[in-house]
Design an enzyme around this catalytic site. Structure first.
Site, PDB file in Angstrom:
ATOM      1  CG  HIS B 188      20.911  26.501  28.900  1.00  0.00           C
ATOM      2  ND1 HIS B 188      22.209  26.301  29.308  1.00  0.00           N
ATOM      3  CD2 HIS B 188      20.140  26.195  29.957  1.00  0.00           C
ATOM      4  CE1 HIS B 188      22.216  25.896  30.563  1.00  0.00           C
ATOM      5  NE2 HIS B 188      20.967  25.814  30.987  1.00  0.00           N
ATOM      6  CG  ASP B 314      29.354  26.233  30.569  1.00  0.00           C
ATOM      7  OD1 ASP B 314      28.946  27.232  29.951  1.00  0.00           O
ATOM      8  OD2 ASP B 314      28.749  25.735  31.530  1.00  0.00           O
TER       9      ASP B 314
END
Lengths: 326, 434
Positions: B188, B314
């Site tokens: 991330h 996601d």
């Protein structure tokens, strides 16, 4: 030669006279193959002396040897102490970590203080690479490096070489796999230098996090897998993994390290059937080595300790030839 | 799944298999849970004995979708999502493989927990579930996890979840260590200091709303740091989600330098922008935040030109306890398994991207990147298949959502394109209308 000669460089003494032409032993770096071989030959004689009932020689009679250890060590310090005593020296042990350093004294202060006591030989271990070189420039006596940071530990490499030679003969024909924490290891650096000088084929095996940058240009074959690195090796040399490196920073855990890089029967099976196992100690059983292997028939680990005394006697004897007033 | 599924023939199809550059009329035949034949040549093959033959009437038949980085509440937050409910949602969305996030309670940072997820998935899920494991112990970003043992247990990649590893030295060592196992690091990219306390994209919209915004630089700085470390260490790296043009540029340059890097984008960042937040709608609050329209358009362009490799949903289930708050106090995250394909098809209908390229980013690309046996209709591959009508109009009714959490940003959205059937290992796990 001048007592103030600060360098670990060639002295004026012809090699033919001493076999070891330097005032200090600060590292394997710079030693020629004949100089290394001469030290090993001399150590062979010391092995014989050490196995006699009468172990005492007079080479260092009247001389003062100070073992100056800035980092705790049982094995190396006692080995140097016995070696010095067998040669007749007065040996004094100083553990500095617990005294002067805490009071704020610098390395140079300590060196000057000790120098004023007129020692003949200083055996020094320090946690910082280069500290022993610095100290050698500031004292008037001979200095032996008993380990400086992750730089060099020359007597360890010599004792390893002596042990190998006694079991396997010509070191130049051997394949030696050095396994484990290469990054932080002075033992690895000194061994790489010595084994390369004598023409051995040297491999290192470790997770990439424990390999120094540029390792592939240090004259070694680099492996991250034990199976590949140990293939057909004559000697498997395991290194100690320091406890503070074990949990998460360089490797994830002890169990993962042992699973992939700990020497057990399966991994050793990739080496030659007559391969021998070495470890500079102290061992972490179950971390870098399986107790079954450490205490098994292929292990030379206890013999290394004996050779340690012999090699240190040989080095002290070689330096004695250069002591002032000799 | 001890008994063998009945052979299946999907005929009169537009077969799209980006793994083999196939897009045209054809059929797909499966037998024994594997693909027997797929493409134009399958039209002339005899149906296996006892086969179910389905005329799909011109619908698209493609490899089942692969969605990496799906959050599931099992273990620890089963009220938000279980492996079973996530798999129901995935099946309804044409997704046949979901790659789960390790941000559960407990965190998946131990081989026994990887094993737990795989066993629960085998026993309760109707699609394939492949776990990612934690990159650092407890996802704290401090100590590397047991990448070797976790890989052996079945972890397909390693990620620090929805948080970046802030310490560059830790990240460097992890990348170095991961390389020895050829492990893929899925990271991330958001600098935790620059995003600290922010709740949406930095800019005029945030300023008028009185909300604190995260600059694009929070993402770009972390991504560029990572790419430098990848160059230093020679590791395999996937930027989990990028959301702005500068990030795409950084990935493009890294690829040009020969680094083993890929990038993902969420379907949200391809189809929504910060204006969709409207009156502080918390289902549009996510990380990275929805950006401005220029950045969204840049993401679509980067997908079309191949800079971005992978589209993800996601999927991040949140319940009323975490979402029914003032915008700044609500959790990040939106569900997306059921709407990923339908939302992504908007890009095809707008003429921004070819359908086969879009599908590649949801099938063969993620499968290859993670080394999964999925994302292809090649003979011998598992018969994981999606059948969809790319034009069928429908409206998302919240009441029909399979996911246990309902935090979708596409509530009442109009879509063109609907999943008609989802097949896993030769067995239909979803049919529309059911």
């Amino acid at each position: 030669m001048s007592a103030n000669d600060p360098q670990n460089g060639p002295s004026l003494t012809p090699p033919s006279m001493a076999g070891y032409p330097y005032r200090h032993l600060l590292g394997i770096e710079g030693l020629s193959p004949p100089e290394i071989t001469a030290l090993l030959d001399r150590a062979e004689e010391a092995v014989a002396v050490s196995r006699q009932v009468e172990k005492k020689k007079a080479v260092l009679r009247g001389r003062t040897q100070i073992n100056l250890f800035f980092e705790a060590s049982t094995r190396t310090q006692s080995s140097f102490e016995i070696a010095g005593k067998r040669l007749g020296a007065d040996v004094m042990n100083m553990s500095v970590s617990s005294s002067s350093v805490k009071k704020g004294e610098t390395l140079i202060d300590t060196a000057a203080t000790l120098n004023a006591m007129n020692p003949d030989i200083l055996v020094v271990r320090h946690h910082a690479a280069g500290a022993v070189h610095l100290l050698a420039q500031k004292v008037g006596c001979s200095v032996i490096n008993a380990g400086d940071g992750a730089h060099e530990h020359p007597t360890q490499a010599l004792l390893d070489a002596l042990t190998m030679r006694r079991h396997k003969g010509d070191i130049g024909r051997l394949t030696v796999a050095i396994c484990g924490d290469i990054l932080h290891s002075r033992v690895a650096r000194s061994n790489i230098l010595l084994l390369n000088a004598l023409g051995a084929r040297v491999r290192v095996v470790a997770p990439s996090t424990l390999l120094p940058t540029g390792i592939s240009q240090m004259g070694v074959e680099v492996h991250t897998s034990m199976a590949d690195g140990l293939k057909d090796a004559d000697i498997v040399m395991m290194l100690r993994l320091q406890r503070e490196r074990m949990a998460g920073s360089f490797i994830p855990s002890v169990r993962e390290y042992f699973r992939y890089w700990g020497l057990d029967r399966e991994k050793l099976s990739h080496a030659r059937p007559d391969a021998l196992v070495m470890h500079p100690g102290p061992m972490n059983r179950g971390v870098e080595i399986d107790p079954e292997i450490a205490d098994g028939p292929q292990s030379l680990i206890r013999e290394q300790v004996e050779m340690g005394v012999a090699v240190r006697m040989a080095v002290l004897e070689a330096l004695a030839a250069h002591l002032p007033n000799n | 799944m001890a008994d063998k599924p009945r052979p299946l023939v999907l005929t009169n199809a537009r077969v799209i298999d980006p793994s083999r550059s196939i897009d045209g009329p054809g059929a797909v035949i499966s037998r024994g849970g594997k693909i027997l034949s797929a493409g134009p040549e399958a039209l002339s093959e005899p149906s296996p004995d006892g086969a179910e033959v389905v005329d799909v009437m011109g619908a698209v038949v493609a490899p089942g979708l692969v969605d990496i980085g799906v959050s599931v509440g099992e273990p620890g937050a089963e009220h938000r999502e279980t492996l079973a409910s996530a798999s129901d949602a995935a099946a309804a969305g044409g997704i046949t493989t979901i790659v789960t996030m390790p941000e559960t309670d407990p965190v998946i940072d131990d081989p026994a927990l990887v094993d737990f997820v795989l066993r629960r998935a085998r026993d309760t899920a109707k699609v394939r579930i492949q776990p990612m494991a934690a990159l650092t112990k407890g996802l704290k970003g401090e100590e590397m996890s047991e990448i070797g043992l976790l890989s052996e247990a079945g972890a397909v990649a390693f990620t620090n979840g929805r948080h970046s590893v802030a310490n560059a030295q830790v990240m460097r060592r992890i990348l170095t260590y991961a390389r020895d196992f050829r492990a893929l690091v899925v990271h991330h990219v958001e600098d935790p200091d620059l995003t600290g306390g922010t709740v949406m994209n930095q800019g005029l919209v945030a300023s008028w709303k009185g909300l604190s915004g995260a600059p694009l630089e929070a993402e770009i700085i972390m991504l560029e740091r990572d790419l430098r470390l990848v160059e230093l260490t020679g590791s395999r790296y996937h930027a989990r989600l990028i959301s702005c043009a500068e990030s795409a540029g950084a990935i493009r340059r890294a690829k040009a330098r020969g680094l083993d890097v890929t990038a993902g984008v969420s379907v949200n960042h391809l189809t929504l922008n910060e204006n969709d937040i409207g009156p502080y709608r918390t289902f549009f609050k996510m990380s990275p935040p929805l950006r401005g329209e220029d950045e969204r358009a840049a993401m679509v362009a980067a997908l079309a030109d191949g800079t971005i490799d992978i589209i993800v949903s996601d999927h991040n289930p949140q319940d009323v306890e975490t979402k029914r708050h003032p915008f700044a106090e609500a959790e990040d995250g939106a569900i997306g398994l059921e709407t990923m394909l339908a939302a992504a098809l908007r890009l095809v209908h707008s003429g921004d991207i070819e359908l086969s390229r879009l599908l590649a980013a949801m099938t063969v690309n993620p499968a290859r990147r993670l080394g999964l046996e999925a994302g292809t209709l090649a003979p011998g591959a598992p018969a994981d298949i999606v059948v969809f009508d790319p034009d069928l109009p429908w409206v998302l009714d919240k009441a029909t959502i399979h996911s246990r959490s309902k935090n979708t940003p596409f509530e009442d959205a109009r879509f063109s394109g609907r999943v008609l059937r989802t097949v896993v290992a030769g067995r239909s796990v979803y049919n529309y209308p059911s």
